[in-house]
Design a protein around this motif. Structure first.
Motif, mmCIF file in Angstrom:
data_model
loop_
_atom_site.group_PDB
_atom_site.id
_atom_site.type_symbol
_atom_site.label_atom_id
_atom_site.label_comp_id
_atom_site.label_asym_id
_atom_site.label_seq_id
_atom_site.Cartn_x
_atom_site.Cartn_y
_atom_site.Cartn_z
ATOM 1 N N ILE A 125 -25.717 46.817 -67.679
ATOM 2 C CA ILE A 125 -25.599 47.017 -66.389
ATOM 3 C C ILE A 125 -26.401 48.488 -66.133
ATOM 4 C CG2 ILE A 125 -24.093 47.871 -64.588
ATOM 5 C CD1 ILE A 125 -22.284 45.439 -65.313
ATOM 6 N N ARG A 126 -25.935 49.487 -67.263
ATOM 7 C CA ARG A 126 -26.291 50.704 -67.346
ATOM 8 C C ARG A 126 -27.892 50.955 -67.519
ATOM 9 N NH1 ARG A 126 -28.429 54.294 -70.336
ATOM 10 N NH2 ARG A 126 -28.511 52.967 -72.385
ATOM 11 N N LEU A 127 -28.470 49.776 -68.056
ATOM 12 C CA LEU A 127 -29.869 49.911 -68.158
ATOM 13 C C LEU A 127 -30.697 49.456 -66.842
ATOM 14 C CD1 LEU A 127 -30.383 47.841 -71.814
ATOM 15 C CD2 LEU A 127 -30.822 50.331 -71.182
ATOM 16 N N GLY A 128 -29.694 48.845 -65.989
ATOM 17 C CA GLY A 128 -30.452 48.414 -64.766
ATOM 18 C C GLY A 128 -30.354 46.850 -64.189
ATOM 19 N N TYR A 129 -29.715 46.096 -65.300
ATOM 20 C CA TYR A 129 -29.383 44.763 -65.025
ATOM 21 C C TYR A 129 -28.248 44.513 -64.048
ATOM 22 C CZ TYR A 129 -32.161 42.919 -68.807
ATOM 23 O OH TYR A 129 -33.283 42.725 -69.657
ATOM 24 N N GLU A 130 -28.331 43.754 -63.385
ATOM 25 C CA GLU A 130 -27.301 43.223 -62.350
ATOM 26 C C GLU A 130 -26.586 41.903 -63.022
ATOM 27 O OE1 GLU A 130 -29.180 42.649 -58.514
ATOM 28 O OE2 GLU A 130 -29.635 44.869 -58.367
ATOM 29 N N LEU A 131 -25.336 41.742 -62.497
ATOM 30 C CA LEU A 131 -24.647 40.383 -62.872
ATOM 31 C C LEU A 131 -25.216 39.373 -62.018
ATOM 32 C CD1 LEU A 131 -20.754 41.900 -63.123
ATOM 33 C CD2 LEU A 131 -22.579 41.290 -64.810
ATOM 34 N N HIS A 132 -25.205 38.010 -62.772
ATOM 35 C CA HIS A 132 -25.562 36.942 -61.964
ATOM 36 C C HIS A 132 -24.373 36.084 -61.871
ATOM 37 C CE1 HIS A 132 -28.057 34.007 -60.408
ATOM 38 N NE2 HIS A 132 -27.501 32.881 -61.122
ATOM 39 N N GLU A 133 -23.633 36.102 -60.845
ATOM 40 C CA GLU A 133 -22.492 35.414 -60.383
ATOM 41 C C GLU A 133 -21.301 35.872 -61.230
ATOM 42 O OE1 GLU A 133 -22.700 31.397 -59.424
ATOM 43 O OE2 GLU A 133 -24.694 32.020 -58.181
ATOM 44 N N GLY A 134 -20.305 35.005 -61.495
ATOM 45 C CA GLY A 134 -19.320 35.438 -62.397
ATOM 46 C C GLY A 134 -19.363 35.064 -63.785
ATOM 47 N N PRO A 135 -18.825 35.192 -64.684
ATOM 48 C CA PRO A 135 -18.622 34.757 -66.063
ATOM 49 C C PRO A 135 -18.077 33.411 -66.397
ATOM 50 C CG PRO A 135 -16.738 36.147 -65.852
ATOM 51 C CD PRO A 135 -17.390 36.282 -64.582
ATOM 52 N N ALA A 136 -18.359 32.799 -67.263
ATOM 53 C CA ALA A 136 -18.218 31.337 -67.604
ATOM 54 C C ALA A 136 -16.867 31.832 -68.990
ATOM 55 C CB ALA A 136 -19.031 30.609 -68.302
ATOM 56 N N VAL A 137 -15.964 31.067 -69.112
ATOM 57 C CA VAL A 137 -15.010 31.334 -70.055
ATOM 58 C C VAL A 137 -14.540 30.220 -70.870
ATOM 59 C CG1 VAL A 137 -12.505 32.432 -70.439
ATOM 60 C CG2 VAL A 137 -14.326 33.463 -68.877
ATOM 61 N N THR A 138 -14.108 30.090 -71.963
ATOM 62 C CA THR A 138 -13.815 28.986 -72.523
ATOM 63 C C THR A 138 -12.949 29.432 -73.754
ATOM 64 O OG1 THR A 138 -14.309 26.855 -73.698
ATOM 65 C CG2 THR A 138 -15.632 28.576 -74.222
ATOM 66 N N PHE A 139 -12.285 28.519 -74.165
ATOM 67 C CA PHE A 139 -11.437 28.794 -75.420
ATOM 68 C C PHE A 139 -11.781 27.813 -76.855
ATOM 69 C CE2 PHE A 139 -7.325 28.120 -77.958
ATOM 70 C CZ PHE A 139 -7.065 29.439 -78.163
ATOM 71 N N ASN A 140 -11.917 28.378 -77.771
ATOM 72 C CA ASN A 140 -12.605 27.491 -78.854
ATOM 73 C C ASN A 140 -11.420 27.127 -79.926
ATOM 74 O OD1 ASN A 140 -11.979 30.134 -80.371
ATOM 75 N ND2 ASN A 140 -13.934 30.233 -81.233
ATOM 76 N N GLY A 141 -10.178 27.276 -79.462
ATOM 77 C CA GLY A 141 -8.908 26.927 -80.242
ATOM 78 C C GLY A 141 -8.307 28.168 -81.181
ATOM 79 N N GLU A 142 -9.267 29.372 -80.868
ATOM 80 C CA GLU A 142 -8.591 30.428 -81.745
ATOM 81 C C GLU A 142 -8.850 31.860 -80.764
ATOM 82 O OE1 GLU A 142 -10.579 31.294 -85.464
ATOM 83 O OE2 GLU A 142 -10.284 29.237 -86.048
ATOM 84 N N ARG A 143 -9.921 31.795 -79.854
ATOM 85 C CA ARG A 143 -9.960 32.824 -79.116
ATOM 86 C C ARG A 143 -10.705 32.513 -77.893
ATOM 87 N NH1 ARG A 143 -13.420 36.662 -82.876
ATOM 88 N NH2 ARG A 143 -12.551 38.373 -81.769
ATOM 89 N N VAL A 144 -10.766 33.598 -76.726
ATOM 90 C CA VAL A 144 -11.644 33.209 -75.588
ATOM 91 C C VAL A 144 -12.704 33.598 -75.782
ATOM 92 C CG1 VAL A 144 -11.598 33.932 -73.196
ATOM 93 C CG2 VAL A 144 -9.212 33.594 -74.356
ATOM 94 N N ILE A 145 -13.688 32.804 -75.371
ATOM 95 C CA ILE A 145 -15.227 33.065 -75.453
ATOM 96 C C ILE A 145 -15.685 33.098 -74.024
ATOM 97 C CG2 ILE A 145 -17.471 32.409 -76.287
ATOM 98 C CD1 ILE A 145 -15.348 32.829 -78.498
ATOM 99 N N VAL A 146 -16.508 34.156 -73.961
ATOM 100 C CA VAL A 146 -17.191 34.570 -72.340
ATOM 101 C C VAL A 146 -18.652 34.598 -72.372
ATOM 102 C CG1 VAL A 146 -17.178 36.151 -70.488
ATOM 103 C CG2 VAL A 146 -15.149 36.134 -72.203
ATOM 104 N N ALA A 147 -19.084 34.109 -71.406
ATOM 105 C CA ALA A 147 -20.744 34.239 -71.255
ATOM 106 C C ALA A 147 -20.959 34.892 -69.757
ATOM 107 C CB ALA A 147 -21.304 32.798 -71.369
ATOM 108 N N GLN A 148 -21.723 36.007 -69.926
ATOM 109 C CA GLN A 148 -22.075 36.723 -68.679
ATOM 110 C C GLN A 148 -23.592 36.612 -68.522
ATOM 111 O OE1 GLN A 148 -20.285 37.976 -65.777
ATOM 112 N NE2 GLN A 148 -22.491 37.684 -65.295
#
Length: 61
Positions: free
Chosen positions: A30-53
């Motif tokens: 974001i600081r470089l000038g990118y904008e978010l494209h919609e909300g993040p995708a979130v999943t759980f891999n059995g150990e921790r939460v994984i996010v994609a943005q």
């Protein structure tokens, strides 16, 4: 700036564990000038939460 810096692509998907390091990577994009494209995708891999943005470079008029 009409193109992203350092030869980065106009569309990027940042992924990783939902932690401070991931949040810093998204904040840096974001600081470089990118904008978010919609909300993040979130999943759980059995150990921790994984996010994609997706981030996009803003279109120039």
């Amino acid at each position: 700036m009409s193109t992203p810096p350092d030869g980065l692509p106009i569309y990027r998907v940042l992924t990783g564990p939902d932690d401070a390091a991931f949040c810093h990577r998204v904040s840096e994009a974001i600081r470089l000038g990118y904008e978010l494209h919609e909300g993040p995708a979130v999943t759980f891999n059995g150990e921790r939460v994984i996010v994609a943005q997706a981030v996009v470079w803003p279109a120039q008029p």
